[in-house]
Design a protein around this motif. Structure first.
Motif, PDB file in Angstrom:
ATOM      1  N   ARG A 104      -1.893  -2.228  -4.602  1.00 52.65           N
ATOM      2  CA  ARG A 104      -0.523  -2.386  -5.125  1.00 52.65           C
ATOM      3  C   ARG A 104       0.539  -1.952  -4.123  1.00 52.65           C
ATOM      4  NH1 ARG A 104      -3.328  -0.651  -9.559  1.00 52.65           N
ATOM      5  NH2 ARG A 104      -2.707   1.492  -9.233  1.00 52.65           N
ATOM      6  N   GLN A 105       0.350  -0.803  -3.487  1.00 56.41           N
ATOM      7  CA  GLN A 105       1.348  -0.321  -2.526  1.00 56.41           C
ATOM      8  C   GLN A 105       1.427  -1.264  -1.328  1.00 56.41           C
ATOM      9  OE1 GLN A 105       1.035   3.847  -1.584  1.00 56.41           O
ATOM     10  NE2 GLN A 105       2.372   3.679   0.186  1.00 56.41           N
ATOM     11  N   LEU A 106       0.294  -1.754  -0.878  1.00 55.09           N
ATOM     12  CA  LEU A 106       0.271  -2.707   0.231  1.00 55.09           C
ATOM     13  C   LEU A 106       0.954  -4.012  -0.174  1.00 55.09           C
ATOM     14  CD1 LEU A 106      -0.575  -3.481   3.083  1.00 55.09           C
ATOM     15  CD2 LEU A 106      -2.829  -4.110   2.154  1.00 55.09           C
ATOM     16  N   ALA A 107       0.661  -4.502  -1.370  1.00 54.22           N
ATOM     17  CA  ALA A 107       1.298  -5.736  -1.855  1.00 54.22           C
ATOM     18  C   ALA A 107       2.814  -5.569  -1.911  1.00 54.22           C
ATOM     19  CB  ALA A 107       0.748  -6.107  -3.234  1.00 54.22           C
ATOM     20  N   ASP A 108       3.280  -4.411  -2.343  1.00 48.88           N
ATOM     21  CA  ASP A 108       4.731  -4.149  -2.380  1.00 48.88           C
ATOM     22  C   ASP A 108       5.330  -4.153  -0.977  1.00 48.88           C
ATOM     23  OD1 ASP A 108       4.625  -3.927  -5.140  1.00 48.88           O
ATOM     24  OD2 ASP A 108       4.678  -1.725  -5.143  1.00 48.88           O
ATOM     25  N   ALA A 109       4.627  -3.527  -0.034  1.00 51.19           N
ATOM     26  CA  ALA A 109       5.119  -3.498   1.350  1.00 51.19           C
ATOM     27  C   ALA A 109       5.156  -4.903   1.939  1.00 51.19           C
ATOM     28  CB  ALA A 109       4.243  -2.584   2.203  1.00 51.19           C
ATOM     29  N   LEU A 110       4.150  -5.694   1.667  1.00 47.80           N
ATOM     30  CA  LEU A 110       4.128  -7.081   2.158  1.00 47.80           C
ATOM     31  C   LEU A 110       5.242  -7.897   1.521  1.00 47.80           C
ATOM     32  CD1 LEU A 110       0.279  -7.538   2.109  1.00 47.80           C
ATOM     33  CD2 LEU A 110       1.722  -7.629   4.157  1.00 47.80           C
ATOM     34  N   ALA A 133       4.464   1.371   6.804  1.00 41.11           N
ATOM     35  CA  ALA A 133       4.315   0.845   5.442  1.00 41.11           C
ATOM     36  C   ALA A 133       2.920   0.270   5.209  1.00 41.11           C
ATOM     37  CB  ALA A 133       5.375  -0.223   5.173  1.00 41.11           C
ATOM     38  N   TYR A 134       2.410  -0.489   6.175  1.00 43.13           N
ATOM     39  CA  TYR A 134       1.084  -1.088   6.006  1.00 43.13           C
ATOM     40  C   TYR A 134      -0.015  -0.036   6.110  1.00 43.13           C
ATOM     41  CZ  TYR A 134       3.717  -5.443   6.647  1.00 43.13           C
ATOM     42  OH  TYR A 134       4.621  -6.472   6.539  1.00 43.13           O
ATOM     43  N   ARG A 135       0.175   0.965   6.973  1.00 41.93           N
ATOM     44  CA  ARG A 135      -0.796   2.066   7.064  1.00 41.93           C
ATOM     45  C   ARG A 135      -0.898   2.787   5.731  1.00 41.93           C
ATOM     46  NH1 ARG A 135      -0.051   7.188   7.339  1.00 41.93           N
ATOM     47  NH2 ARG A 135       2.124   6.999   7.940  1.00 41.93           N
ATOM     48  N   LEU A 136       0.258   3.125   5.177  1.00 42.15           N
ATOM     49  CA  LEU A 136       0.261   3.821   3.883  1.00 42.15           C
ATOM     50  C   LEU A 136      -0.340   2.948   2.787  1.00 42.15           C
ATOM     51  CD1 LEU A 136       3.780   5.519   4.079  1.00 42.15           C
ATOM     52  CD2 LEU A 136       1.536   6.655   4.218  1.00 42.15           C
ATOM     53  N   GLY A 137      -0.025   1.666   2.808  1.00 41.21           N
ATOM     54  CA  GLY A 137      -0.585   0.743   1.815  1.00 41.21           C
ATOM     55  C   GLY A 137      -2.096   0.621   1.925  1.00 41.21           C
ATOM     56  N   LEU A 138      -2.600   0.535   3.153  1.00 37.77           N
ATOM     57  CA  LEU A 138      -4.051   0.458   3.332  1.00 37.77           C
ATOM     58  C   LEU A 138      -4.725   1.760   2.921  1.00 37.77           C
ATOM     59  CD1 LEU A 138      -4.161  -1.526   6.678  1.00 37.77           C
ATOM     60  CD2 LEU A 138      -5.234  -2.226   4.521  1.00 37.77           C
ATOM     61  N   LEU A 143       4.278 -12.247  10.603  1.00 40.11           N
ATOM     62  CA  LEU A 143       2.832 -12.464  10.669  1.00 40.11           C
ATOM     63  C   LEU A 143       2.257 -11.941  11.979  1.00 40.11           C
ATOM     64  CD1 LEU A 143       2.345 -15.991   9.072  1.00 40.11           C
ATOM     65  CD2 LEU A 143       1.357 -13.829   8.283  1.00 40.11           C
ATOM     66  N   LEU A 144       2.981 -12.135  13.051  1.00 36.93           N
ATOM     67  CA  LEU A 144       2.540 -11.608  14.341  1.00 36.93           C
ATOM     68  C   LEU A 144       2.495 -10.080  14.303  1.00 36.93           C
ATOM     69  CD1 LEU A 144       1.716 -12.200  17.244  1.00 36.93           C
ATOM     70  CD2 LEU A 144       4.144 -12.292  17.833  1.00 36.93           C
ATOM     71  N   VAL A 145       3.525  -9.474  13.750  1.00 37.13           N
ATOM     72  CA  VAL A 145       3.568  -8.016  13.628  1.00 37.13           C
ATOM     73  C   VAL A 145       2.431  -7.524  12.730  1.00 37.13           C
ATOM     74  CG1 VAL A 145       4.898  -6.089  12.656  1.00 37.13           C
ATOM     75  CG2 VAL A 145       6.003  -7.737  14.175  1.00 37.13           C
ATOM     76  N   LEU A 146       2.208  -8.193  11.617  1.00 36.97           N
ATOM     77  CA  LEU A 146       1.145  -7.788  10.694  1.00 36.97           C
ATOM     78  C   LEU A 146      -0.206  -7.738  11.404  1.00 36.97           C
ATOM     79  CD1 LEU A 146      -0.068  -7.207   7.890  1.00 36.97           C
ATOM     80  CD2 LEU A 146      -0.112  -9.684   7.520  1.00 36.97           C
ATOM     81  N   HIS A 147      -0.533  -8.766  12.141  1.00 35.70           N
ATOM     82  CA  HIS A 147      -1.831  -8.796  12.810  1.00 35.70           C
ATOM     83  C   HIS A 147      -1.907  -7.790  13.959  1.00 35.70           C
ATOM     84  CE1 HIS A 147      -2.092 -12.461  10.427  1.00 35.70           C
ATOM     85  NE2 HIS A 147      -3.396 -12.182  10.430  1.00 35.70           N
ATOM     86  N   THR A 148      -0.802  -7.587  14.637  1.00 34.98           N
ATOM     87  CA  THR A 148      -0.777  -6.570  15.695  1.00 34.98           C
ATOM     88  C   THR A 148      -0.942  -5.185  15.085  1.00 34.98           C
ATOM     89  OG1 THR A 148       0.660  -7.990  17.030  1.00 34.98           O
ATOM     90  CG2 THR A 148       0.537  -5.666  17.653  1.00 34.98           C
ATOM     91  N   VAL A 149      -0.279  -4.938  13.969  1.00 37.28           N
ATOM     92  CA  VAL A 149      -0.405  -3.655  13.272  1.00 37.28           C
ATOM     93  C   VAL A 149      -1.857  -3.407  12.876  1.00 37.28           C
ATOM     94  CG1 VAL A 149       0.109  -2.523  11.059  1.00 37.28           C
ATOM     95  CG2 VAL A 149       1.973  -3.405  12.476  1.00 37.28           C
ATOM     96  N   LEU A 150      -2.531  -4.424  12.375  1.00 33.53           N
ATOM     97  CA  LEU A 150      -3.932  -4.249  11.989  1.00 33.53           C
ATOM     98  C   LEU A 150      -4.782  -3.816  13.186  1.00 33.53           C
ATOM     99  CD1 LEU A 150      -4.383  -7.276   9.568  1.00 33.53           C
ATOM    100  CD2 LEU A 150      -4.597  -4.846   8.976  1.00 33.53           C
ATOM    101  N   LYS A 164      15.331  -4.342  20.305  1.00 35.18           N
ATOM    102  CA  LYS A 164      15.354  -2.986  19.741  1.00 35.18           C
ATOM    103  C   LYS A 164      15.195  -3.040  18.217  1.00 35.18           C
ATOM    104  CE  LYS A 164      18.044   1.259  19.779  1.00 35.18           C
ATOM    105  NZ  LYS A 164      19.235   1.947  20.287  1.00 35.18           N
ATOM    106  N   GLN A 165      15.884  -3.989  17.550  1.00 33.96           N
ATOM    107  CA  GLN A 165      15.732  -4.157  16.102  1.00 33.96           C
ATOM    108  C   GLN A 165      14.295  -4.535  15.750  1.00 33.96           C
ATOM    109  OE1 GLN A 165      18.712  -7.189  15.532  1.00 33.96           O
ATOM    110  NE2 GLN A 165      20.293  -5.715  14.963  1.00 33.96           N
ATOM    111  N   MET A 166      13.694  -5.407  16.571  1.00 34.34           N
ATOM    112  CA  MET A 166      12.306  -5.804  16.332  1.00 34.34           C
ATOM    113  C   MET A 166      11.362  -4.610  16.493  1.00 34.34           C
ATOM    114  SD  MET A 166      12.180  -9.425  18.321  1.00 34.34           S
ATOM    115  CE  MET A 166      12.581 -10.955  17.507  1.00 34.34           C
ATOM    116  N   GLY A 167      11.656  -3.753  17.452  1.00 33.16           N
ATOM    117  CA  GLY A 167      10.842  -2.552  17.639  1.00 33.16           C
ATOM    118  C   GLY A 167      10.904  -1.637  16.429  1.00 33.16           C
ATOM    119  N   LYS A 168      12.100  -1.443  15.902  1.00 33.65           N
ATOM    120  CA  LYS A 168      12.249  -0.632  14.686  1.00 33.65           C
ATOM    121  C   LYS A 168      11.497  -1.272  13.523  1.00 33.65           C
ATOM    122  CE  LYS A 168      16.683   1.567  15.655  1.00 33.65           C
ATOM    123  NZ  LYS A 168      18.064   1.741  15.234  1.00 33.65           N
ATOM    124  N   ALA A 169      11.604  -2.600  13.416  1.00 35.90           N
ATOM    125  CA  ALA A 169      10.898  -3.313  12.343  1.00 35.90           C
ATOM    126  C   ALA A 169       9.390  -3.135  12.500  1.00 35.90           C
ATOM    127  CB  ALA A 169      11.267  -4.800  12.363  1.00 35.90           C
TER     128      ALA A 169
END
Length: 158
Positions: free
Chosen positions: A105-111, A90-95, A25-32, A78-83
């Motif tokens: 649909r693509q965003l829902a699949d990524a989520l 994935a979220y950019r492409l979905g949006l 959830l933190l990553v999702l909001h930061t990505v936005l 480092k794993q978190m950075g890759k994630a």
């Protein structure tokens, strides 16, 4: 961080209330925020980098606080950075697909894959969560870079 901790995500949207769920959830909001700032890259590049750096310094500190050994922290960060970067794409492409008429649909699949970790019981949550993410992206589009950088950042309620 405050938005990512809203109880509705865990109750109404069914995000697992786990370290992974909270991280996602933190990553999702930061990505936005990062995706919004990318549109005005010349004005926001330094702030975007500072946001990313702050996020990962905080994650590093949080790992240490919960008892992850010093030897393991670097590997986990480092794993978190890759994630983070995987979810960013994935979220950019979905949006982008949702703005081109795929109904989210693509965003829902990524989520579903990332936020819900593919849990079968969470599959129905992908679409409502995609609607939430689309609403937030649209809301962030109404904010100027100056507002975001000055801390006048807001999200709508979940």
């Amino acid at each position: 961080m405050r938005q990512a901790r809203q109880p509705d995500f865990y109750t109404r949207y069914g995000v697992p209330d786990t370290l992974d769920g909270r991280f996602d959830l933190l990553v999702l909001h930061t990505v936005l925020i990062v995706l919004r700032l990318r549109r005005d890259r010349a004005e926001s590049e330094r702030f975007s980098q500072a946001l990313f750096d702050t996020l990962f310094v905080d994650l590093d500190q949080s790992l240490r606080e919960i008892g992850v050994s010093d030897m393991s922290v670097g590997k986990k960060v480092k794993q978190m950075g890759k994630a983070f970067y995987g979810r960013l794409d994935a979220y950019r492409l979905g949006l982008e697909a949702s703005s081109e008429g795929d109904g989210g649909r693509q965003l829902a699949d990524a989520l579903y894959r990332n936020l819900y970790r593919g849990l079968p019981e969470a599959e129905p949550q992908g679409a409502p969560m995609a609607d939430y993410v689309i609403r937030q992206a649209e809301h962030l589009d109404t904010l100027s870079v100056a507002e975001i950088v000055s801390g006048k950042l807001s999200f709508t309620s979940p």
